[in-house]
Design a protein around this motif. Structure first.
Motif, PDB file in Angstrom:
ATOM      1  N   ASN A  84      52.877  -0.257 -39.298  1.00 20.17           N
ATOM      2  CA  ASN A  84      52.450  -0.458 -37.898  1.00 20.17           C
ATOM      3  C   ASN A  84      53.126   0.503 -36.923  1.00 20.17           C
ATOM      4  OD1 ASN A  84      50.608  -2.470 -38.430  1.00 20.17           O
ATOM      5  ND2 ASN A  84      52.203  -4.041 -38.399  1.00 20.17           N
ATOM      6  N   ARG A  85      53.778   1.541 -37.462  1.00 21.23           N
ATOM      7  CA  ARG A  85      54.272   2.667 -36.667  1.00 21.23           C
ATOM      8  C   ARG A  85      55.469   2.357 -35.784  1.00 21.23           C
ATOM      9  NH1 ARG A  85      48.956   3.083 -37.855  1.00 21.23           N
ATOM     10  NH2 ARG A  85      47.885   1.837 -36.326  1.00 21.23           N
ATOM     11  N   LEU A  86      55.435   1.225 -35.057  1.00 21.82           N
ATOM     12  CA  LEU A  86      56.572   0.817 -34.217  1.00 21.82           C
ATOM     13  C   LEU A  86      57.127   1.948 -33.356  1.00 21.82           C
ATOM     14  CD1 LEU A  86      58.654  -1.522 -36.556  1.00 21.82           C
ATOM     15  CD2 LEU A  86      56.511  -1.990 -35.389  1.00 21.82           C
ATOM     16  N   VAL A  87      56.247   2.637 -32.645  1.00 20.31           N
ATOM     17  CA  VAL A  87      56.733   3.590 -31.644  1.00 20.31           C
ATOM     18  C   VAL A  87      57.314   2.780 -30.484  1.00 20.31           C
ATOM     19  CG1 VAL A  87      55.088   5.395 -32.236  1.00 20.31           C
ATOM     20  CG2 VAL A  87      54.466   3.687 -30.524  1.00 20.31           C
ATOM     21  N   PHE A  88      58.070   3.416 -29.588  1.00 16.69           N
ATOM     22  CA  PHE A  88      58.579   2.720 -28.402  1.00 16.69           C
ATOM     23  C   PHE A  88      57.469   2.738 -27.355  1.00 16.69           C
ATOM     24  CE2 PHE A  88      62.473   4.455 -30.373  1.00 16.69           C
ATOM     25  CZ  PHE A  88      63.117   3.258 -30.601  1.00 16.69           C
ATOM     26  N   PRO A  89      56.770   1.611 -27.148  1.00 17.22           N
ATOM     27  CA  PRO A  89      55.538   1.646 -26.344  1.00 17.22           C
ATOM     28  C   PRO A  89      55.761   2.002 -24.878  1.00 17.22           C
ATOM     29  CG  PRO A  89      56.112  -0.615 -26.917  1.00 17.22           C
ATOM     30  CD  PRO A  89      57.024   0.274 -27.699  1.00 17.22           C
ATOM     31  N   GLN A  90      56.924   1.620 -24.317  1.00 21.62           N
ATOM     32  CA  GLN A  90      57.149   1.869 -22.888  1.00 21.62           C
ATOM     33  C   GLN A  90      57.835   3.206 -22.631  1.00 21.62           C
ATOM     34  OE1 GLN A  90      55.882  -0.363 -20.910  1.00 21.62           O
ATOM     35  NE2 GLN A  90      55.476  -1.779 -22.568  1.00 21.62           N
ATOM     36  N   MET A  91      58.067   3.964 -23.673  1.00 17.87           N
ATOM     37  CA  MET A  91      58.724   5.250 -23.497  1.00 17.87           C
ATOM     38  C   MET A  91      57.699   6.363 -23.732  1.00 17.87           C
ATOM     39  SD  MET A  91      62.328   4.246 -25.341  1.00 17.87           S
ATOM     40  CE  MET A  91      63.132   5.810 -25.276  1.00 17.87           C
ATOM     41  N   GLU A  95      60.340  11.009 -24.913  1.00 12.97           N
ATOM     42  CA  GLU A  95      61.494  10.108 -25.071  1.00 12.97           C
ATOM     43  C   GLU A  95      61.537   9.519 -26.482  1.00 12.97           C
ATOM     44  OE1 GLU A  95      62.301   8.216 -20.680  1.00 12.97           O
ATOM     45  OE2 GLU A  95      60.472   7.614 -21.702  1.00 12.97           O
ATOM     46  N   LEU A 131      52.967   7.380 -21.964  1.00 11.91           N
ATOM     47  CA  LEU A 131      53.665   6.304 -22.659  1.00 11.91           C
ATOM     48  C   LEU A 131      53.062   6.144 -24.057  1.00 11.91           C
ATOM     49  CD1 LEU A 131      54.172   3.510 -19.975  1.00 11.91           C
ATOM     50  CD2 LEU A 131      55.654   5.414 -20.613  1.00 11.91           C
ATOM     51  N   GLY A 133      52.718   3.685 -25.942  1.00 11.88           N
ATOM     52  CA  GLY A 133      51.854   2.525 -26.139  1.00 11.88           C
ATOM     53  C   GLY A 133      50.409   2.785 -25.779  1.00 11.88           C
ATOM     54  N   THR A 134      50.155   3.839 -25.005  1.00  7.67           N
ATOM     55  CA  THR A 134      48.779   4.123 -24.598  1.00  7.67           C
ATOM     56  C   THR A 134      48.109   5.148 -25.529  1.00  7.67           C
ATOM     57  OG1 THR A 134      49.406   5.942 -23.137  1.00  7.67           O
ATOM     58  CG2 THR A 134      49.435   3.748 -22.184  1.00  7.67           C
ATOM     59  N   LEU A 135      48.813   5.608 -26.558  1.00 10.19           N
ATOM     60  CA  LEU A 135      48.208   6.557 -27.499  1.00 10.19           C
ATOM     61  C   LEU A 135      47.252   5.830 -28.438  1.00 10.19           C
ATOM     62  CD1 LEU A 135      51.342   8.617 -28.638  1.00 10.19           C
ATOM     63  CD2 LEU A 135      49.743   9.184 -26.811  1.00 10.19           C
ATOM     64  N   SER A 136      46.326   6.584 -29.043  1.00  8.77           N
ATOM     65  CA  SER A 136      45.451   5.997 -30.053  1.00  8.77           C
ATOM     66  C   SER A 136      46.266   5.752 -31.330  1.00  8.77           C
ATOM     67  CB  SER A 136      44.297   6.944 -30.356  1.00  8.77           C
ATOM     68  OG  SER A 136      44.774   8.035 -31.114  1.00  8.77           O
ATOM     69  N   GLN A 140      49.653   7.616 -32.498  1.00  3.06           N
ATOM     70  CA  GLN A 140      50.900   6.870 -32.690  1.00  3.06           C
ATOM     71  C   GLN A 140      51.478   7.143 -34.076  1.00  3.06           C
ATOM     72  OE1 GLN A 140      50.891   2.721 -31.752  1.00  3.06           O
ATOM     73  NE2 GLN A 140      49.993   3.013 -29.748  1.00  3.06           N
TER      74      GLN A 140
ATOM     75  N   ASP B 173      62.978  -1.625 -25.298  1.00  7.85           N
ATOM     76  CA  ASP B 173      61.588  -1.378 -25.648  1.00  7.85           C
ATOM     77  C   ASP B 173      61.184  -2.019 -26.971  1.00  7.85           C
ATOM     78  OD1 ASP B 173      59.114  -0.433 -25.215  1.00  7.85           O
ATOM     79  OD2 ASP B 173      59.648   1.670 -25.137  1.00  7.85           O
ATOM     80  N   HIS B 174      61.972  -1.796 -28.022  1.00 14.24           N
ATOM     81  CA  HIS B 174      61.588  -2.309 -29.337  1.00 14.24           C
ATOM     82  C   HIS B 174      62.804  -2.345 -30.248  1.00 14.24           C
ATOM     83  CE1 HIS B 174      59.346  -3.118 -32.921  1.00 14.24           C
ATOM     84  NE2 HIS B 174      58.186  -2.993 -32.306  1.00 14.24           N
ATOM     85  N   VAL B 295      48.445  -2.389 -26.688  1.00 12.20           N
ATOM     86  CA  VAL B 295      49.033  -1.886 -27.931  1.00 12.20           C
ATOM     87  C   VAL B 295      48.726  -2.838 -29.072  1.00 12.20           C
ATOM     88  CG1 VAL B 295      51.201  -1.421 -29.104  1.00 12.20           C
ATOM     89  CG2 VAL B 295      50.855  -0.631 -26.762  1.00 12.20           C
ATOM     90  N   ARG B 298      45.306  -2.576 -30.365  1.00 16.71           N
ATOM     91  CA  ARG B 298      45.076  -1.377 -31.166  1.00 16.71           C
ATOM     92  C   ARG B 298      45.621  -1.527 -32.569  1.00 16.71           C
ATOM     93  NH1 ARG B 298      43.759   2.954 -27.695  1.00 16.71           N
ATOM     94  NH2 ARG B 298      45.494   2.685 -26.291  1.00 16.71           N
TER      95      ARG B 298
END
Lengths: 239, 299
Positions: A84-91, A95, A131, A133-136, A140, B173-174, B295, B298
């Protein structure tokens, strides 16, 4: 390069890994297949130091890493691209990449590597201030891979990189895996997409119900049977 | 009209200390996803240490400020060890309830140390208010605004220019992803907790110095003000905490002028209720809630 021997990991009283042994050779792509609930993600988190094994040994270039913190393991050159990738959605994308280099102190090298990531993943450069979190989903996934590479790992663990992605994007992800490997990164991959995985793997393992049940090169086992066992598990005679 | 502007100016100045209170609160909530009810009492413990030294040793106002900040940080460390460190990820209720117990403990200890309900606290500055046209500015409030703004700027630099700050932002953030990139979680959480309590201590000093007095009730007061300001701004959001604090200050100042001091707190709670009803994540948290939902869709 990576050697896992007889590892057991449990959630409370439920053992998810019941003595797993496998290894990933330097410079190769090793793949782990198996049905849902086989313990693949548990194994990935155990190797990365997020979960602690009850027993067994995990060696990276001969050095024991079982029981170390995830921070220490990243410093030793192992990075995980999680399920599930777990990128930092708010960064922002940038960043996220900086966070990937958290264990490093060479500011110049980090800036250089960020530029290299942008060269490899031009989509990330276009969206560097956006951010995460807004990527496809596909973007991500690229970011998650790039973030893991920012720690300059010697071995890259990838957990289900094709999960939930459109077929075209899946092709792209696998071509990235191949090109990373050509550049010398050792890869240990968990996949549901058996067909794609067997296409890139030098060696693969099948895992069912917390145990490794097959080890071999692609072609050693008919793809039909791999798929059968990877998705459904071995049919068992008695319950 | 002149009154409304004057109230707004006063509100921003008082609100700057609310913003610091909320900033500390949000650093703890953002990194740990847990409510620290003992936050205010921790600050009160620091303020009591400061006033104790002031009364006993007659020290100046700057050493008192240092003692308040250090005292709040040490009390915060005690709360962290007792209520937060022992519980693993997820035991949010246990932490909250035990922090309530420590609240009572600190309040009792403070009352034993200084049995008077009301204790004198040194002023930071004194003098006639500055008048500019029809408006006037209290010196202690100006000082409060200046110190709070400097502290907030310093926190911003720490969060955005240091490795520790990067670690804190990733944890906000996470958490799992922070672990994966190699942030030393326990260590960073403890430091963030200490920083939060020190910021709260500074806010507590500014408020107590402006009132020139301190009571054991200050703990509860600080927890509620910090909580309201943080929730108006958005849980766990740093810019939200600043905005929420300033907004709360202005709202209170206007409410007091319109309806009198008794109604002031009622209005503050009413505004919190309205904000949460309209934007459940707070003013800045709302956007984050929507993004997080996007998020999740998605994935």
């Amino acid at each position: 390069m990576l050697q896992v021997s007889d590892v057991e990991t449990a959630y409370g009283k439920i053992k998810a890994l019941k003595g797993v042994s496998l290894s990933a050779a330097k410079g190769r792509i090793t793949c782990l297949l198996g049905p849902n609930g086989a313990g693949k993600t548990t194994l990935m988190y155990t190797i990365a130091g997020i979960l602690r094994p009850l027993r067994g040994s995990i060696r990276l270039d001969g050095q024991e890493i079982a029981g170390l913190t995830s921070a220490a393991i990243v410093s030793r050159g192992l990075a995980l691209v999680p399920e599930n990738r777990l990128v930092f959605p708010q960064m922002s994308v940038k960043e996220n990449l900086e966070a990937g280099a958290y264990r490093r102190k060479d500011a110049a090298g980090i800036a250089e590597d960020i530029a290299r990531m942008y060269a490899r993943f031009p989509r990330l450069q276009e969206r560097r201030e956006q951010l995460a979190g807004t990527l496809s989903g596909g973007e991500q996934q690229m970011l998650a891979v790039a973030r893991a590479l920012m720690s300059r790992p010697r071995i890259l663990l990838m957990d289900e990189p094709s999960l939930g992605l459109a077929p075209m994007i899946v092709e792209e992800v696998f071509s990235i895996i191949k090109s990373l490997n050509r550049d010398g990164v050792t890869i240990f991959l968990v996949e549901q997409n058996a067909h794609m995985a067997l296409g890139v793997a030098h060696h693969f393992y099948l895992m069912e119900q917390g145990r490794v049940t097959f080890s071999g090169e692609p072609g050693k086992l008919a793809e039909d049977e791999v798929i059968q066992r990877a998705y459904l598990g071995t049919r068992r005679a008695s319950a | 009209m002149i009154d409304i502007i004057q109230n707004t100016v006063d509100g921003v100045m008082i609100g700057s200390s609310y913003a610091l209170l909320a900033l500390g609160f949000t650093l703890i909530f953002g990194t740990m996803r847990r409510l620290n009810l003992a936050y205010g009492p921790t600050i009160m413990a620091g303020a009591y240490l400061g006033t104790y030294a002031f009364l006993a040793l007659d020290i100046g106002v700057l050493p008192v400020a240092l003692l308040v900040v250090a005292g709040a940080a040490v009390a915060g460390l005690y709360v962290e060890r007792l209520c937060f460190r022992p519980f693993g990820e997820g035991a949010a209720i246990a932490s909250m309830i035990s922090s309530f117990a420590v609240w009572m403990q600190i309040e009792e200890a403070a009352s034993l140390a200084l049995p008077h309900h009301l204790n004198a606290f040194p002023r930071l500055v004194s003098g006639q208010p500055i008048t500019v046209g029809p408006f006037f500015f209290r010196l202690d409030h100006l000082a409060m605004l200046a110190v709070a703004a400097a502290a907030a700027a310093l926190v911003h630099v720490v969060l955005h220019r240091t490795r520790f700050g990067l670690g804190v932002r990733t944890l906000i953030d996470h958490r799992r992803a922070a672990e994966l990139v190699g942030v030393p979680v326990t260590h960073t959480l403890t430091l963030a907790f200490l920083l939060a309590c020190a910021i709260g201590g500074l806010a507590g000093f500014l408020i107590a110095a402006s009132e020139a007095q301190i009571t054991p009730m200050f703990g509860m007061w600080a927890t509620t003000k910090g909580l309201i300001a943080m929730m108006i701004g958005g849980l766990g959001s740093v810019p939200g905490a600043i905005m929420g604090g300033l907004a709360l200050g202005v709202i209170e100042a206007q409410a007091q002028w319109l309806f009198g001091p008794q109604v002031r707190d009622l209005i503050a709670w009413g505004v919190l209720f309205a904000v949460l009803a309209l934007w459940p994540g707070g003013l800045l948290g709302g956007r984050q809630v929507a993004e997080q939902q996007a998020v999740q869709r998605r994935v």
